[in-house]
Scaffold this active site. Structure first.
Site, mmCIF file in Angstrom:
data_model
loop_
_atom_site.group_PDB
_atom_site.id
_atom_site.type_symbol
_atom_site.label_atom_id
_atom_site.label_comp_id
_atom_site.label_asym_id
_atom_site.label_seq_id
_atom_site.Cartn_x
_atom_site.Cartn_y
_atom_site.Cartn_z
ATOM 1 N N LYS A 1 0.873 -1.186 0.000
ATOM 2 C CA LYS A 1 0.000 0.000 0.000
ATOM 3 C C LYS A 1 0.899 1.221 0.000
ATOM 4 C CE LYS A 1 -4.549 0.784 0.476
ATOM 5 N NZ LYS A 1 -5.657 -0.111 0.112
HETATM 6 N N1 NAI Z 1 -11.181 2.053 -4.836
HETATM 7 C C1 NAI Z 1 -11.057 0.752 -4.664
HETATM 8 O O1 NAI Z 1 -10.999 -0.031 -5.632
HETATM 9 C C2 NAI Z 1 -11.031 0.172 -3.287
HETATM 10 C C3 NAI Z 1 -11.268 0.945 -2.173
HETATM 11 N N2 NAI Z 1 -11.326 0.339 -0.943
HETATM 12 C C4 NAI Z 1 -11.627 1.121 0.249
HETATM 13 O O2 NAI Z 1 -12.934 1.682 0.134
HETATM 14 C C5 NAI Z 1 -12.989 2.934 0.847
HETATM 15 C C6 NAI Z 1 -13.466 4.031 -0.092
HETATM 16 O O3 NAI Z 1 -12.552 4.109 -1.172
HETATM 17 P P1 NAI Z 1 -12.924 4.869 -2.536
HETATM 18 O O4 NAI Z 1 -14.384 4.779 -2.757
HETATM 19 O O5 NAI Z 1 -11.982 4.378 -3.545
HETATM 20 O O6 NAI Z 1 -12.515 6.350 -2.165
HETATM 21 P P2 NAI Z 1 -13.056 7.721 -2.818
HETATM 22 O O7 NAI Z 1 -12.007 8.713 -2.527
HETATM 23 O O8 NAI Z 1 -13.508 7.495 -4.220
HETATM 24 O O9 NAI Z 1 -14.398 8.041 -1.974
HETATM 25 C C7 NAI Z 1 -14.394 8.197 -0.592
HETATM 26 C C8 NAI Z 1 -15.814 8.579 -0.165
HETATM 27 O O10 NAI Z 1 -15.843 8.659 1.258
HETATM 28 C C9 NAI Z 1 -16.515 9.880 1.599
HETATM 29 N N3 NAI Z 1 -16.130 10.297 2.927
HETATM 30 C C10 NAI Z 1 -14.941 10.796 3.350
HETATM 31 N N4 NAI Z 1 -15.028 11.099 4.638
HETATM 32 C C11 NAI Z 1 -16.282 10.779 5.030
HETATM 33 C C12 NAI Z 1 -16.977 10.863 6.257
HETATM 34 N N5 NAI Z 1 -16.384 11.350 7.324
HETATM 35 N N6 NAI Z 1 -18.284 10.450 6.290
HETATM 36 C C13 NAI Z 1 -18.883 9.971 5.190
HETATM 37 N N7 NAI Z 1 -18.269 9.856 4.012
HETATM 38 C C14 NAI Z 1 -16.979 10.256 3.949
HETATM 39 C C15 NAI Z 1 -16.115 10.849 0.511
HETATM 40 O O11 NAI Z 1 -16.984 11.952 0.481
HETATM 41 C C16 NAI Z 1 -16.274 9.944 -0.691
HETATM 42 O O12 NAI Z 1 -17.640 9.873 -1.051
HETATM 43 C C17 NAI Z 1 -11.578 3.141 1.412
HETATM 44 O O13 NAI Z 1 -11.540 2.589 2.721
HETATM 45 C C18 NAI Z 1 -10.704 2.310 0.475
HETATM 46 O O14 NAI Z 1 -9.495 1.915 1.071
HETATM 47 C C19 NAI Z 1 -11.187 -1.007 -0.787
HETATM 48 C C20 NAI Z 1 -10.943 -1.809 -1.847
HETATM 49 C C21 NAI Z 1 -10.757 -1.279 -3.179
HETATM 50 O O1 AKG Z 2 -6.701 -2.849 -7.025
HETATM 51 C C1 AKG Z 2 -5.702 -2.952 -6.323
HETATM 52 O O2 AKG Z 2 -4.625 -3.366 -6.714
HETATM 53 C C2 AKG Z 2 -5.709 -2.575 -4.849
HETATM 54 C C3 AKG Z 2 -6.998 -2.097 -4.299
HETATM 55 C C4 AKG Z 2 -6.803 -1.741 -2.862
HETATM 56 O O3 AKG Z 2 -5.979 -0.911 -2.546
HETATM 57 C C5 AKG Z 2 -7.586 -2.411 -1.846
HETATM 58 O O4 AKG Z 2 -8.174 -3.455 -2.115
HETATM 59 O O5 AKG Z 2 -7.611 -1.919 -0.702
#
Ligand code: NAI
Ligand code: AKG
Length: 457
Positions: A148
């Protein structure tokens, strides 16, 4: 001078910030289709997770009867990288940021994991998240280890060109430590396909055109169809598998989702399309509720036009801090870590929690919720759809052959269904809950690979 989240000024003072005074741009997300910059207000603090992952790992190691030397070698990261990234800001001043990449384990293959841009990124958190990736890729049974990365910055306070410069400098500093068969980054919070495009371009200047060095990149540069939606789609498949165990289906459940970024918005859309009723959603701008079900298509449009869900007319605005404790059947945290903790666990009313975010539930809350009979589908299985389709993207790049979206989604379903079955088998074998089922599954696979390679001593 200390680096802060906008970068410590090392030149003359910057001109006054011209951004809107009522918007603290410390956290943000990318509505679909939009590139940088996209400012959002400040996010809540995310409680630390650095002690949480080892605790689950140690419990799993005990259940598996792992030798203490092997346990220690699995816990210690392979490599921790910390680099200083100085860029010229648009106003001519210099700003410094700290970037991290933790490569946790490579016994099963190249290390894999996202890069996060967030003001709270710190080495301990990145370390814990890297370790989580090692167990996650093993649960998904894809040939990767875990890593990460992140940069301590407030992406919403940086312009598009500042973000590009920062990403390129970070890549220059780590290019010889990542690679197609070494460590393959991807997007995470605060980064997206554009970020991956910059990394790909910068890396390729040193190593020749290398699309497989990152995943989650734009389709035009070799990204996979279906990757953008993959984590949310995986959440849908995981939820279907869990509910089926209880004789329930998506159609008869009421859902609440925290976060409306990549993961949360896709989960909401796909659950809604599958007939589920999404009754409340929050993002960093606020929370919205409609017990008859929110119109997700309209909410997506509103969010893209208004930089967040705040002000959506298709529901009543509620206090974001009470979202998690609203009445529902299924709660899906899809934003920050540590949001379900001992302060609110007793008040949660959901019967099922699907961990779309990484480490949203702390161990004390786990205990409280288990006593209440709440079923938790753990992150290292529930959100593994993203890294699974990242693996498909990498495979397509190496093959030089593009799959159609139907194939990507069908393969994802196969992997998610198999992961659920494997996790349940471990639950039966060790008489444990789903989290320990997932951890014993992942840790066991990594331990076996480590021993087979002769690295355990
Ligand atoms: N993008 C991916 O493919 C993956 C993401 N994740 C996890 O999923 C989670 C979200 O990631 P993404 O959607 O990619 O990030 P992103 O940056 O696209 O979206 C994050 C969202 O969380 C919201 N947010 C931030 N602070 C907040 C709060 N205090 N209360 C409510 N909402 C809040 C933001 O407004 C936004 O809607 C993270 O924990 C990330 O590590 C896990 C696996 C894969
Ligand atoms: O798509 C990836 O390689 C990693 C996604 C990721 O950071 C996660 O699963 O938390």
């Amino acid at each position: 001078m200390e680096a802060d989240s906008t970068g410590s000024a090392v030149g003359p003072p910057a001109a006054e910030d011209s951004s809107s005074p009522d918007v603290d741009e410390d956290a943000f997300a990318f509505p679909r289709g939009l590139l940088y910059p996209f400012p959002f207000p400040e996010a809540l603090s995310s409680p630390s997770c650095e002690t949480l992952v080892p605790r689950n790992f140690k419990q799993a190691a005990k259940l598996l009867g792992l030798d203490s030397k092997l346990e220690k070698s699995l816990l210690i990261p392979f490599r921790e990288i910390k680099v200083e990234c100085t860029i010229p800001k648009d106003d001519g001043t210099l700003a410094s940021f700290v970037g991290f990449r933790v490569q946790h384990d490579n016994a099963r293959g190249p290390m894999k994991g996202g890069i996060r841009y967030h003001h709270e990124v710190d080495p301990d958190e990145v370390n814990a998240l890297a370790q989580l990736m090692t167990w996650k890729t093993a649960v998904a049974n894809i040939p990767y280890g875990g890593a990460k990365g992140g940069i301590g910055c407030s992406p919403g306070k940086l312009s598009c060109s500042e973000l590009e410069r920062l990403t390129r400098v970070f890549t220059q500093k780590i290019h010889d430590l990542i690679g197609i068969h070494t460590d393959v980054p991807a997007p995470d919070m605060g980064t997206n396909s554009q970020t991956m495009a910059w990394i790909l371009d910068e890396y390729s200047k040193f190593h020749g055109h290398s699309p497989a060095v990152v995943t989650g990149k734009p389709i035009d540069l070799g990204g996979s169809l279906g990757r953008e939606a993959a984590t949310g789609r995986g959440v849908l498949f995981a939820t279907e598998a869990l509910l089926a165990e209880y004789g329930k289906s998506i159609k008869d459940q009421r859902f609440i989702i925290q976060g409306f970024g990549n993961v949360g918005s896709w989960a909401a859309q796909l659950i809604s399309e599958a007939g589920g009723k999404v009754i409340a959603i929050s993002d960093v701008t606020g929370a919205i509720k409609n017990t008859n079900g929110l119109d997700i298509e309209k909410l997506l449009k509103h969010s893209a036009e208004n930089r967040g869900i705040k002000g959506f007319s298709g529901g009543e605005s509620i206090d974001a801090s009470s979202l998690l404790t609203e009445d529902c059947d299924v709660l899906i945290p899809a934003a920050l870590g540590g949001v379900i903790n001992r302060e609110n666990a007793n008040d949660l009313r959901a019967k099922f929690i699907i961990e779309a975010a990484n480490h949203p539930t702390d161990p004390e809350a786990d205990e409280i919720l288990s006593k209440k009979g709440v079923v938790i589908l753990p992150d290292i299985y529930a959100n593994s759809g993203g890294v699974t389709v990242s693996y498909f993207e990498w495979v397509q790049n190496i093959q030089g052959f593009m799959w159609d979206e139907e194939k990507v989604n069908a393969e994802l379903k196969t992997y998610m269904t198999r992961g659920f079955k494997d996790m349940k088998e471990m639950c039966k074998m060790h008489n444990c809950d789903l989290r320990m089922g997932a951890f014993t599954l992942g840790v066991n696979r990594v331990a076996r690979a480590t021993v087979l390679r002769g690295w355990e001593a």
